[in-house]
Design an enzyme around this catalytic site. Sequence first.
Site, PDB file in Angstrom:
ATOM      1  N   CYS A 333       0.902  -1.299  -0.039  1.00  7.43           N
ATOM      2  CA  CYS A 333       0.088   0.025   0.003  1.00  7.43           C
ATOM      3  C   CYS A 333       0.712   1.245  -0.087  1.00  7.43           C
ATOM      4  O   CYS A 333       0.548   2.205  -0.731  1.00  7.43           O
ATOM      5  CB  CYS A 333      -0.871  -0.114   1.319  1.00  7.43           C
ATOM      6  SG  CYS A 333      -1.342  -1.236   1.888  1.00  7.43           S
ATOM      7  N   ARG A 362       6.615 -11.741   5.119  1.00 11.48           N
ATOM      8  CA  ARG A 362       5.880 -11.349   6.558  1.00 11.48           C
ATOM      9  C   ARG A 362       6.530 -12.563   7.222  1.00 11.48           C
ATOM     10  O   ARG A 362       6.481 -13.888   6.659  1.00 11.48           O
ATOM     11  CB  ARG A 362       4.236 -11.755   6.324  1.00 11.48           C
ATOM     12  CG  ARG A 362       3.802 -10.493   5.609  1.00 11.48           C
ATOM     13  CD  ARG A 362       2.345 -10.617   5.354  1.00 11.48           C
ATOM     14  NE  ARG A 362       1.482  -9.696   4.734  1.00 11.48           N
ATOM     15  CZ  ARG A 362       0.457  -9.747   3.961  1.00 11.48           C
ATOM     16  NH1 ARG A 362      -0.430 -10.508   4.689  1.00 11.48           N
ATOM     17  NH2 ARG A 362      -0.196  -8.913   3.270  1.00 11.48           N
ATOM     18  N   GLN A 380       1.553 -10.688  -4.531  1.00 13.21           N
ATOM     19  CA  GLN A 380       0.126 -10.610  -4.517  1.00 13.21           C
ATOM     20  C   GLN A 380      -0.255  -9.673  -5.681  1.00 13.21           C
ATOM     21  O   GLN A 380       0.709  -8.713  -6.258  1.00 13.21           O
ATOM     22  CB  GLN A 380      -0.296  -9.719  -3.299  1.00 13.21           C
ATOM     23  CG  GLN A 380      -0.218 -10.146  -1.950  1.00 13.21           C
ATOM     24  CD  GLN A 380      -0.699  -8.996  -0.742  1.00 13.21           C
ATOM     25  OE1 GLN A 380       0.108  -8.171  -0.733  1.00 13.21           O
ATOM     26  NE2 GLN A 380      -1.705  -9.467  -0.050  1.00 13.21           N
ATOM     27  N   ASP A 382      -1.872  -7.296  -6.212  1.00 16.61           N
ATOM     28  CA  ASP A 382      -2.615  -5.991  -5.218  1.00 16.61           C
ATOM     29  C   ASP A 382      -2.792  -4.683  -6.150  1.00 16.61           C
ATOM     30  O   ASP A 382      -2.227  -4.339  -6.841  1.00 16.61           O
ATOM     31  CB  ASP A 382      -1.382  -5.921  -4.162  1.00 16.61           C
ATOM     32  CG  ASP A 382      -1.822  -5.288  -3.037  1.00 16.61           C
ATOM     33  OD1 ASP A 382      -3.374  -5.178  -2.865  1.00 16.61           O
ATOM     34  OD2 ASP A 382      -0.838  -4.823  -2.073  1.00 16.61           O
ATOM     35  N   HIS A 384      -4.777  -0.725  -5.362  1.00 16.59           N
ATOM     36  CA  HIS A 384      -5.409   0.079  -4.418  1.00 16.59           C
ATOM     37  C   HIS A 384      -6.228   1.037  -5.382  1.00 16.59           C
ATOM     38  O   HIS A 384      -5.910   1.434  -6.285  1.00 16.59           O
ATOM     39  CB  HIS A 384      -4.465   0.764  -3.660  1.00 16.59           C
ATOM     40  CG  HIS A 384      -3.661  -0.031  -2.678  1.00 16.59           C
ATOM     41  ND1 HIS A 384      -2.614  -0.718  -3.091  1.00 16.59           N
ATOM     42  CD2 HIS A 384      -3.890  -0.448  -1.660  1.00 16.59           C
ATOM     43  CE1 HIS A 384      -2.065  -1.552  -1.975  1.00 16.59           C
ATOM     44  NE2 HIS A 384      -3.103  -1.500  -0.945  1.00 16.59           N
ATOM     45  N   LYS A 463     -14.949  -5.506   4.908  1.00 15.07           N
ATOM     46  CA  LYS A 463     -14.362  -6.191   3.972  1.00 15.07           C
ATOM     47  C   LYS A 463     -15.269  -7.262   3.418  1.00 15.07           C
ATOM     48  O   LYS A 463     -16.205  -7.936   4.151  1.00 15.07           O
ATOM     49  CB  LYS A 463     -13.019  -6.858   4.184  1.00 15.07           C
ATOM     50  CG  LYS A 463     -13.028  -7.780   5.293  1.00 15.07           C
ATOM     51  CD  LYS A 463     -11.654  -8.449   5.549  1.00 15.07           C
ATOM     52  CE  LYS A 463     -11.514  -9.517   6.511  1.00 15.07           C
ATOM     53  NZ  LYS A 463     -10.608 -10.341   6.915  1.00 15.07           N
ATOM     54  N   HIS A 509      -8.368  -1.604  -0.811  1.00 11.70           N
ATOM     55  CA  HIS A 509      -7.198  -2.481  -0.928  1.00 11.70           C
ATOM     56  C   HIS A 509      -8.087  -3.677  -1.683  1.00 11.70           C
ATOM     57  O   HIS A 509      -9.156  -3.982  -1.081  1.00 11.70           O
ATOM     58  CB  HIS A 509      -6.610  -2.971  -0.018  1.00 11.70           C
ATOM     59  CG  HIS A 509      -6.212  -2.126   1.250  1.00 11.70           C
ATOM     60  ND1 HIS A 509      -4.837  -1.784   1.404  1.00 11.70           N
ATOM     61  CD2 HIS A 509      -6.760  -1.369   2.072  1.00 11.70           C
ATOM     62  CE1 HIS A 509      -4.564  -0.973   2.353  1.00 11.70           C
ATOM     63  NE2 HIS A 509      -5.718  -0.817   2.731  1.00 11.70           N
TER      64      HIS A 509
HETATM   65 ZN   LIG Z   1      -3.334  -2.575   0.601  1.00 12.16          ZN
END
Ligand SMILES: [Zn+2]
Length: 637
Positions: A333, A362, A380, A382, A384, A463, A509
């Site tokens: 992010c 992680r 990911q 990913d 935004h 979410k 996200h």
């Molecule tokens: Zn994010």
Amino acid sequence: MITISLDQGPAKHLENGVTAGQALKELGVPEDRRVVAARVNGVSVDLDSVLEGDCAISPIRVDTPEGLETMRHSASHVMAEAVKSLFPGVKFAIGPAIESGFYYDFDVPEPFNPEDLEKIEARMGKLIARDLPFIREEVDREEAIRRFREQGETYKVELLEELPLPRVSLYRQGDFIDLCRGPHIPSTGYIGAVKLTGISGAYWRGDERNPMLQRLYGTAFSTPEELARHLELLEEAKRRDHRRLGRELGLFSIEDEAGPGLVIYHPKGAILRSLIEDFERREHLKRGYQMVMGPQILKADLWQRSGHMDNYRDLMYFCEVEGQTYGIKPMNCVAHMLIYKSKVRSYRELPMRLFELGTVLRHERSGVLHGLTRVRQFTQDDAHILCTPEQVESEIAGVLDFVSEVMAIFGFEYEVELSTRPEKSIGTDTEWELATNALINALKTRNLPFAVCAGEGAFYGPKIDVKLKDALQRRWQCATIQCDFTLPERFDLTYVGADGGRHRPVMLHRVILGSLERFMGVLVEHFAGAFPVWLAPVQAILLPITDRVHAYAREVAAALLDANLRVEVDERPETLRYKIREAQLQKIPYMIIMGDREAAQGTLAPRLRDGTEWKDMPLEAFKARLQEESRIPSPKK
Ligand SMILES: [Zn+2]
Ligand SMILES: [Zn+2]
């Protein structure tokens, strides 16, 4: 007399002190060994528990999740009784039902071995045949502590000493007594079929400073047929295990030497991975996302500002560069925030959809790591989305459409869950309402049924989670859509509205496949390694029968490679039989055996995985066919 009513059914006046089982019978519930317990005013109880006062009652059947759990928990007591009679000196810890069975933790001088498992299972069979009743007794906690201490049951004493109750319940069947809340099935004979499935070590209370106990796993079903089906599924899952197939198909490895949870992609795996990445880039660009890339490490101050230092510190890795602390990104992010912030934004630029195939690290505990599905470094898909409050709903709907198309392309069904505001949360009531309603409305406009997980949202926003179902009907987390109230605040993101004023954008996200590593693991198991042509790392393998046709094989391979197809030639001096066997184990979609006849005619004789064969196929026809099958399938609705 008391009044007892059946859920949405008749009520009757019965004698005070009637048992739950008798009451069900009086109310017309047929006596049936599939009824294993009862629910009285919402609380699960034994069938022989005594009813006092007016109440509502309903049967708990073994073919419901709760009934099955009751039976499996009872089976764990029976397993403990069997262990007690076979292994003197054993101490008992805990024995709950779990998702697909039960376990019990024992403190034994010697670890169990597979033969012990057979003996315990045989003894359980005898105890079940004796149909021993489960008898509940309520005693003062002090009395229970005294009894268990006398028997040297130190784990039970420890549990009892922490129980904040004056009285506790004990259950006895045969000569085994356990501290237990219940309820239980009426007698051991209610267990239809049982199987012990494994042994492992487990620390008392999951803490490695405590003694290591022996955990025996088992499962139970109400009929032998159901047990047999379950065991078949387990076998099938083992056959499809992506860790084994990953090695056999040359996809990936995870090496102790490199570190746990760190995936090393081998040539075939790297191809599969890049096919998925190409797919992702295309699908995102098509839908108005912009591709971006952030760095792997960012200054610690930035992680402080984003809140990751406070909330994710334990999951993060850090390094020092020139006296400055950097955090390795656990999420993508932050760099996206900086891209947004890099200049003054106008409402005309929104929605802005920033997409990255972002690799994150992680620090998951080594105990939870598992093949590709739980790793320490993963990538990911990913993105935004930054948008105006008015755009939130249509943006969410767009992501839901994206999910539905991608799932259809891969051939997965899926389920949707909505997680709402938890007790501890930030953001105003208005913000939560806006975001939660946007999620719900988007789900409704797309006619997607969803389960609500009340209070399970993140502290920074509600979410949607999407769980795909694989060929064995197992559920895997893939897409999530997450509203976030914190990051636009923390980074002071704004846009200039049509009114000329500054406004705060809403941020979403979202991932579609989620972790590409986990998704690949799921794909391997779903297809049992036999990927469709468009995903197969090798689409066709050419098997020349003699050296005389090597030149022809290379010529054909070159023509196919030139058309962007993925082919290999097996020129090794092995027997044809051996090469065929190996190509089958590699689950390659097309095998092309080449002899003098094909070389002379300039044709091919491709053979499919299912044994279908074509004779005298012109190269151009085969190429066209393979190209057609290499195209990403169009989503079928
Ligand atoms: Zn994010
Ligand atoms: Zn119990």
